[in-house]
Structure formats: structure tokens, C-alpha cells
Write an enzyme that holds these catalytic residues in place. Structure first.
Site, short mmCIF file in Angstrom:
data_model
loop_
_atom_site.label_atom_id
_atom_site.label_comp_id
_atom_site.label_asym_id
_atom_site.label_seq_id
_atom_site.Cartn_x
_atom_site.Cartn_y
_atom_site.Cartn_z
N ASN A 167 0.86 -1.18 0.00
CA ASN A 167 0.00 0.00 0.00
C ASN A 167 0.90 1.23 0.00
OD1 ASN A 167 -1.82 2.04 0.42
ND2 ASN A 167 -2.30 1.48 2.54
N TRP A 168 0.99 1.85 -1.16
CA TRP A 168 1.89 3.01 -1.28
C TRP A 168 1.31 4.26 -0.65
CZ3 TRP A 168 5.22 3.94 -6.24
CH2 TRP A 168 6.14 2.89 -6.38
N LYS A 169 0.02 4.22 -0.29
CA LYS A 169 -0.64 5.43 0.25
C LYS A 169 -0.42 6.58 -0.74
CE LYS A 169 0.05 3.48 4.76
NZ LYS A 169 -0.13 3.66 6.19
N HIS B 95 -9.76 0.90 4.46
CA HIS B 95 -8.51 1.13 5.19
C HIS B 95 -8.76 2.09 6.36
CE1 HIS B 95 -4.43 2.47 6.04
NE2 HIS B 95 -4.03 1.36 5.46
N GLU C 126 -7.17 4.53 7.43
CA GLU C 126 -6.98 5.96 7.14
C GLU C 126 -8.21 6.53 6.43
OE1 GLU C 126 -3.15 5.61 5.24
OE2 GLU C 126 -2.30 5.04 7.17
N GLU D 164 -5.69 -5.00 10.49
CA GLU D 164 -4.74 -3.92 10.67
C GLU D 164 -5.07 -3.14 11.94
OE1 GLU D 164 -2.70 -2.89 6.72
OE2 GLU D 164 -4.41 -1.57 6.97
N GLY E 127 1.84 2.53 10.69
CA GLY E 127 2.72 3.70 10.53
C GLY E 127 3.34 4.17 11.83
N SER F 51 2.99 -1.88 10.42
CA SER F 51 4.44 -1.84 10.59
C SER F 51 5.12 -3.17 10.29
CB SER F 51 4.80 -1.34 12.00
OG SER F 51 4.28 -0.02 12.18
C1 PEP Z 1 -1.09 0.09 5.81
O1 PEP Z 1 -1.13 1.21 5.34
O2 PEP Z 1 -1.94 -0.73 5.45
C2 PEP Z 1 -0.03 -0.24 6.76
C3 PEP Z 1 -0.07 -1.38 7.39
O3 PEP Z 1 0.97 0.70 6.95
P1 PEP Z 1 2.40 0.49 7.70
O4 PEP Z 1 2.97 -0.80 7.15
O5 PEP Z 1 3.20 1.68 7.31
O6 PEP Z 1 2.12 0.39 9.15
#
Ligand code: PEP
Length: 255
Positions: free
Chosen positions: A10-12, A95, A97, A163, A169, A209
């Protein structure tokens, strides 16, 4: 039941046309058909360039969101069929976010997932508790509520992502035991909603993470069938190391 591991990037809101081209060219060269399934989800604007390189390779391209209507007066939104037309195969839905910053609810996430499947896309559906919810002992109740949206979805075109919001993050990762506990609960819930056979075959990814140095241990858990990787997926070498971690001891599939 054998579940082929799935590792998604997931590049966001990161990347450029140039960076996605270089990344995908490198990734396509290194990903084997026989290993884990690999999906890269860059921002909308990079999808055409990404899909052009990934088509015909072992790497699939995904979007990070889609709308639930086929078209109409929805300024700024993108319909699932518009993604499919580009050669996009997957879409991330729900997600945290989106839930936290853009008003995503269980109802809208469910509507997006149904519309995506209707357009022929495979869905990575995200669920997860906040830190306050975990500390209040509400984790399993939250996961049960959020996963209600899975009802009516086609399990053959679905993956679930656990998640924990407090691990996204933040550099904080769930312990392998915390991940396994949540995944078992989610698989039990999926069995209620989709049937036992479908739940047994459903890939449940961990996200939060995930890094090259913790991926193998998380993915070694019996019910952790892959990873949704944010920050660490931006670096091609790091993402490839995570994919290798997903290969695990059983070389590609979990019984
Ligand atoms: C995500 O955005 O789905 C995610 C798990 O981010 P990160 O790996 O940066 O925690």
C-alpha cells in the site's frame, strides 16, 4: 485447505510515474509465479503506468479505494469499472486511514466492496481496532462489527486484512500472538458470514508496521496468510525481503 500467501504493497499517497515504473520493472523481474501472490497498490494517477508493466507478469496492481456507484455526480471519486478497464485487479477497501480521515463507515466500506466485486475486482477488506478500543478490551467486538460487511461478498475474490490501527505507521507491531488471536477470531466470524469452507480458504493478511525483520515471524503464524505493507513497501529491496519472508518454511502454501 491450502492458502497461497498474499503480500500487498500500500503506497498510500506516495510515488511518481518514474518511481512506479522503476519499482514495477524491478519487482516483475524478481517475483516468481510459484511464490506468494504479490499486489502493488499505488495512487490512482500511477495505476495506468503500473498496470502497463504488470500485465502478463506475476505481479498484480491494485487501487487504494473505489466508489460504490458505477458512475454519476460524485466529484473526485473513481468507479470500480474505471479501475478494471486499466487492468487493475485488486482494490483495498475500508482502510483505517479512510475510516479515520475521510468518513468511511462500515456501511460505505461494505458498499464499495460489493461494487468492486460486481465490476470484477478482488477486494482486500481492512478491519482493525484503535488503541483505545484494544485497551478497553473491545478488540474482538470491533472486529466482529466491522467484518459484518463481508456478508454477501464472493469469498473467491476477497482477502481480509487485520490492521490494528495502533500499529499502522507507528513502528509498533502486534505480537505474533496478538495477530494470530485476531486472525482466528476473524476466520471464525468469516465462517458465520460466508460459510466454513469459504472461511477456511480465505486469506487473512496482517498489516501494521510489517518490516523485513518481522515479516517471517508474523507470517509463520497458522492463520496469518500474508501481509498488507505500508511504509516498508516503498523500498523495493525491503518489499522483496518481506515477500521472501512470506515464502516461509512451507514454500508457498499453508495447510
Ligand atoms: C497500511 O497502510 O496498510 C499499513 C499497514 O501501513 P504500515 O505498514 O506503514 O504500518
Amino acid at each position: 485447505v491450502s492458502r497461497r500467501p498474499l503480500v500487498a504493497a500500500n503506497w498510500k499517497m506516495h510515488g511518481t510515474v518514474t518511481s512506479v515504473q522503476a519499482y514495477l520493472e524491478g519487482l516483475v523481474e524478481r517475483v516468481a509465479i510459484a511464490g506468494p501472490e504479490v499486489v502493488v497498490c499505488p495512487p490512482f494517477t500511477l495505476l495506468p503506468a503500473a498496470a502497463l508493466i504488470a500485465t502478463g507478469s506475476a505481479v498484480a496492481v491494485g487501487a487504494q479505494n473505489c466508489h460504490w456507484e458505477e458512475n454519476g455526480a460524485f466529484t473526485g471519486e473513481v468507479a470500480p469499472a474505471m479501475l478494471a478497464e486499466l487492468g487493475v485487479r485488486w482494490v483495498i477497501v475500508g482502510h483505517s486511514e479512510r475510516r479515520q480521515y475521510f468518513g468511511e463507515s462500515d456501511a460505505t466500506a461494505g458498499a464499495r466492496a460489493r461494487a468492486a466485486q460486481h465490476a470484477g475486482l478482488d477486494v482486500i477488506f481492512c478491519v482493525g481496532e484503535t488503541l483505545a478500543q484494544r485497551e478497553a478490551g473491545e478488540t474482538l467486538a470491533v472486529l466482529e462489527r466491522q467484518s459484518t460487511a463481508l456478508e454477501g461478498l464472493d469469498p473467491a475474490h476477497l482477502a481480509l486484512a487485520y490492521e490494528p490501527v495502533w500499529a499502522i505507521g507507528t513502528g509498533r507491531t502486534a505480537t505474533t500472538a496478538q495477530a494470530q488471536e485476531a486472525h482466528v477470531a476473524l476466520r471464525r466470524r468469516a465462517a458465520e458470514l460466508l460459510g466454513g469452507a469459504a472461511a477456511a480458504g480465505l486469506r487473512i493478511l496482517y498489516g501494521g508496521s510489517v518490516k523485513p525483520d518481522n515479516a517471517a515471524a508474523l507470517l509463520a503464524e497458522a492463520d496469518v496468510d500474508g501481509a498488507l505493507v505500508g511504509g516498508a513497501s516503498l523500498d523495493l529491496e525491503g518489499f522483496c525481503a518481506i515477500i521472501l519472508g512470506a515464502l516461509g518454511e512451507r514454500r508457498g502454501a499453508k495447510e
